[in-house]
Design a protein around this motif. Structure first.
Motif, PDB file in Angstrom:
ATOM      1  N   LEU A 131       0.809  -1.222   0.000  1.00  0.00           N
ATOM      2  CA  LEU A 131       0.000   0.000   0.000  1.00  0.00           C
ATOM      3  C   LEU A 131       0.843   1.275   0.000  1.00  0.00           C
ATOM      4  O   LEU A 131       0.301   2.366  -0.089  1.00  0.00           O
ATOM      5  CB  LEU A 131      -0.928   0.024   1.222  1.00  0.00           C
ATOM      6  N   ALA A 132       2.149   1.108   0.120  1.00  0.00           N
ATOM      7  CA  ALA A 132       3.034   2.257   0.302  1.00  0.00           C
ATOM      8  C   ALA A 132       2.869   3.311  -0.785  1.00  0.00           C
ATOM      9  O   ALA A 132       2.929   4.518  -0.503  1.00  0.00           O
ATOM     10  CB  ALA A 132       4.483   1.790   0.366  1.00  0.00           C
ATOM     11  N   TYR A 133       2.639   2.864  -2.009  1.00  0.00           N
ATOM     12  CA  TYR A 133       2.590   3.816  -3.124  1.00  0.00           C
ATOM     13  C   TYR A 133       1.214   3.920  -3.777  1.00  0.00           C
ATOM     14  O   TYR A 133       1.085   4.391  -4.898  1.00  0.00           O
ATOM     15  CB  TYR A 133       3.641   3.426  -4.172  1.00  0.00           C
ATOM     16  N   LYS A 134       0.191   3.487  -3.034  1.00  0.00           N
ATOM     17  CA  LYS A 134      -1.162   3.637  -3.556  1.00  0.00           C
ATOM     18  C   LYS A 134      -1.625   5.089  -3.491  1.00  0.00           C
ATOM     19  O   LYS A 134      -2.338   5.559  -4.375  1.00  0.00           O
ATOM     20  CB  LYS A 134      -2.137   2.751  -2.769  1.00  0.00           C
ATOM     21  N   ALA A 135      -1.219   5.773  -2.430  1.00  0.00           N
ATOM     22  CA  ALA A 135      -1.636   7.166  -2.257  1.00  0.00           C
ATOM     23  C   ALA A 135      -0.455   8.125  -2.345  1.00  0.00           C
ATOM     24  O   ALA A 135      -0.618   9.329  -2.180  1.00  0.00           O
ATOM     25  CB  ALA A 135      -2.340   7.341  -0.914  1.00  0.00           C
ATOM     26  N   SER A 136       0.734   7.586  -2.596  1.00  0.00           N
ATOM     27  CA  SER A 136       1.924   8.430  -2.707  1.00  0.00           C
ATOM     28  C   SER A 136       2.845   7.826  -3.757  1.00  0.00           C
ATOM     29  O   SER A 136       2.497   6.844  -4.417  1.00  0.00           O
ATOM     30  CB  SER A 136       2.634   8.548  -1.357  1.00  0.00           C
ATOM     31  N   SER A 137       4.011   8.401  -3.895  1.00  0.00           N
ATOM     32  CA  SER A 137       4.969   7.938  -4.905  1.00  0.00           C
ATOM     33  C   SER A 137       6.297   7.599  -4.249  1.00  0.00           C
ATOM     34  O   SER A 137       6.612   8.093  -3.158  1.00  0.00           O
ATOM     35  CB  SER A 137       5.179   9.026  -5.971  1.00  0.00           C
ATOM     36  N   PRO A 138       7.087   6.748  -4.894  1.00  0.00           N
ATOM     37  CA  PRO A 138       8.404   6.404  -4.346  1.00  0.00           C
ATOM     38  C   PRO A 138       9.273   7.652  -4.176  1.00  0.00           C
ATOM     39  O   PRO A 138       9.198   8.592  -4.972  1.00  0.00           O
ATOM     40  CB  PRO A 138       8.995   5.466  -5.403  1.00  0.00           C
ATOM     41  N   LYS A 139      10.078   7.635  -3.139  1.00  0.00           N
ATOM     42  CA  LYS A 139      11.004   8.738  -2.868  1.00  0.00           C
ATOM     43  C   LYS A 139      12.430   8.286  -3.158  1.00  0.00           C
ATOM     44  O   LYS A 139      12.734   7.090  -3.138  1.00  0.00           O
ATOM     45  CB  LYS A 139      10.873   9.193  -1.420  1.00  0.00           C
ATOM     46  N   ARG A 140      13.275   9.248  -3.369  1.00  0.00           N
ATOM     47  CA  ARG A 140      14.666   8.924  -3.619  1.00  0.00           C
ATOM     48  C   ARG A 140      15.256   8.200  -2.399  1.00  0.00           C
ATOM     49  O   ARG A 140      15.094   8.628  -1.265  1.00  0.00           O
ATOM     50  CB  ARG A 140      15.458  10.210  -3.890  1.00  0.00           C
ATOM     51  N   GLY A 141      15.923   7.106  -2.660  1.00  0.00           N
ATOM     52  CA  GLY A 141      16.504   6.317  -1.582  1.00  0.00           C
ATOM     53  C   GLY A 141      15.646   5.140  -1.158  1.00  0.00           C
ATOM     54  O   GLY A 141      16.129   4.242  -0.455  1.00  0.00           O
ATOM     55  N   ASP A 142      14.372   5.124  -1.542  1.00  0.00           N
ATOM     56  CA  ASP A 142      13.495   3.993  -1.210  1.00  0.00           C
ATOM     57  C   ASP A 142      14.000   2.716  -1.870  1.00  0.00           C
ATOM     58  O   ASP A 142      14.490   2.736  -3.018  1.00  0.00           O
ATOM     59  CB  ASP A 142      12.063   4.249  -1.672  1.00  0.00           C
ATOM     60  N   ILE A 143      13.862   1.597  -1.161  1.00  0.00           N
ATOM     61  CA  ILE A 143      14.154   0.293  -1.755  1.00  0.00           C
ATOM     62  C   ILE A 143      12.828  -0.302  -2.183  1.00  0.00           C
ATOM     63  O   ILE A 143      11.955  -0.545  -1.353  1.00  0.00           O
ATOM     64  CB  ILE A 143      14.863  -0.629  -0.748  1.00  0.00           C
ATOM     65  N   ILE A 144      12.685  -0.485  -3.481  1.00  0.00           N
ATOM     66  CA  ILE A 144      11.394  -0.916  -4.023  1.00  0.00           C
ATOM     67  C   ILE A 144      11.471  -2.321  -4.611  1.00  0.00           C
ATOM     68  O   ILE A 144      12.543  -2.828  -4.940  1.00  0.00           O
ATOM     69  CB  ILE A 144      10.891   0.064  -5.115  1.00  0.00           C
ATOM     70  N   VAL A 145      10.298  -2.929  -4.709  1.00  0.00           N
ATOM     71  CA  VAL A 145      10.145  -4.228  -5.359  1.00  0.00           C
ATOM     72  C   VAL A 145       9.308  -4.003  -6.610  1.00  0.00           C
ATOM     73  O   VAL A 145       8.239  -3.389  -6.539  1.00  0.00           O
ATOM     74  CB  VAL A 145       9.451  -5.243  -4.421  1.00  0.00           C
ATOM     75  N   PHE A 146       9.762  -4.495  -7.742  1.00  0.00           N
ATOM     76  CA  PHE A 146       9.068  -4.197  -9.002  1.00  0.00           C
ATOM     77  C   PHE A 146       9.229  -5.333 -10.004  1.00  0.00           C
ATOM     78  O   PHE A 146      10.067  -6.230  -9.834  1.00  0.00           O
ATOM     79  CB  PHE A 146       9.601  -2.899  -9.605  1.00  0.00           C
ATOM     80  N   ARG A 147       8.421  -5.276 -11.038  1.00  0.00           N
ATOM     81  CA  ARG A 147       8.543  -6.162 -12.186  1.00  0.00           C
ATOM     82  C   ARG A 147       8.913  -5.309 -13.395  1.00  0.00           C
ATOM     83  O   ARG A 147       8.649  -4.108 -13.432  1.00  0.00           O
ATOM     84  CB  ARG A 147       7.236  -6.911 -12.457  1.00  0.00           C
ATOM     85  N   THR A 148       9.476  -5.939 -14.399  1.00  0.00           N
ATOM     86  CA  THR A 148       9.860  -5.180 -15.601  1.00  0.00           C
ATOM     87  C   THR A 148       8.691  -5.013 -16.569  1.00  0.00           C
ATOM     88  O   THR A 148       8.753  -4.200 -17.494  1.00  0.00           O
ATOM     89  CB  THR A 148      11.025  -5.885 -16.326  1.00  0.00           C
TER      90      THR A 148
END
Length: 254
Positions: A131-148
């Motif tokens: 839910l971290a980025y449902k109402a906001s956006s990633p910030k610089r320095g965040d460690i994210i999990v993603f797909r290509t």
């Protein structure tokens, strides 16, 4: 129980008093709180016998008491059973709610690449806040999990956010430039030997992010075509809690 006691107790006490008064006179002359009698021993014996039979005729009382006690015990047992069932139901509902919530909000991932070493070790496991980025956006320095891409079969990757939408990223002489200025990171990461595609300036579009692995010289990230720019719609969430190994369990510090 109290109504039964209140009903029979005065009657029993009265009969006891009468019986004692009769016995004290040996049948010759008797006087009690109800009447006086001088009819002799025979009448007294008959009367005493009758009163003693009435006095000690307790089955009716016992039966009523047992019935009342039995009813009270049944109510008590029903009440206890009801409380236990409610308690069990509440626990089951809570557990189901917790499982469903964890499935919707969190996801566990295992670090399978060395791209984030030494920050994240290969084989360590983490919770992802979906839910971290449902109402906001990633910030610089965040460690994210993603797909290509949008495929559910696409592999999950874990990297650190460096460039944000609208920014221009370039790597020159091992330094990361953001909009032409050197980016000073809060941690001591290795100097980048291979800038890859970032040797030339890369301008990020809306919803695009530039990511790097902390193991800068052994990481497949936005410098290479297989990863490239990461679109927000393919970001699963933010890495936030380590669950293994046991000695490292706790919130993750970016």
């Amino acid at each position: 129980m109290r109504p039964i006691f209140s009903f029979f107790f005065p009657r029993i006490c009265g009969k006891i008093i009468r019986y004692l008064a009769d016995g004290a006179g040996n049948g010759a002359v008797r006087c009690d709180v109800w009447n006086c009698d001088t009819n002799g021993v025979d009448m007294s014996d008959r009367r005493n016998k009758r009163e003693k039979e009435q006095l000690f005729n307790m089955p009716e009382i016992t039966k009523m008491e047992k019935k009342a006690l039995s009813g009270a015990m049944e109510k008590l047992e029903d009440s206890k059973l009801k409380k236990v069932l409610i308690w069990v139901f509440e626990i089951v509902v809570t557990l189901i709610f917790a499982v469903l919530t964890s499935m919707m909000l969190f996801q566990s991932v295992t670090m399978q690449e060395s791209s984030m070493e030494p920050t994240l070790a290969v084989g360590s496991r983490y919770f992802v806040n979906k839910l971290a980025y449902k109402a906001s956006s990633p910030k610089r320095g965040d460690i994210i999990v993603f797909r290509t891409n949008g495929s559910d079969d696409a592999a999950l990757h874990i990297r650190r956010v460096i460039g944000l939408p609208g920014e221009t990223i370039q790597i020159v002489n091992g330094r990361i430039l953001i909009n032409g200025e050197t980016y000073k990171e809060g941690k001591d990461f290795p100097t980048i030997n291979n800038p890859g595609m970032a040797a030339n300036a890369i301008t990020l579009e809306a919803g695009e992010y530039f990511v790097l692995g902390d193991n800068r010289n052994n990481s497949e990230d936005s410098r290479y075509g297989d990863i490239g720019r990461v679109n927000k719609k393919y970001i699963t969430g933010k890495l936030w809690f380590q669950i293994s190994p046991k000695k490292d369990i706790g919130p993750l510090e970016n």
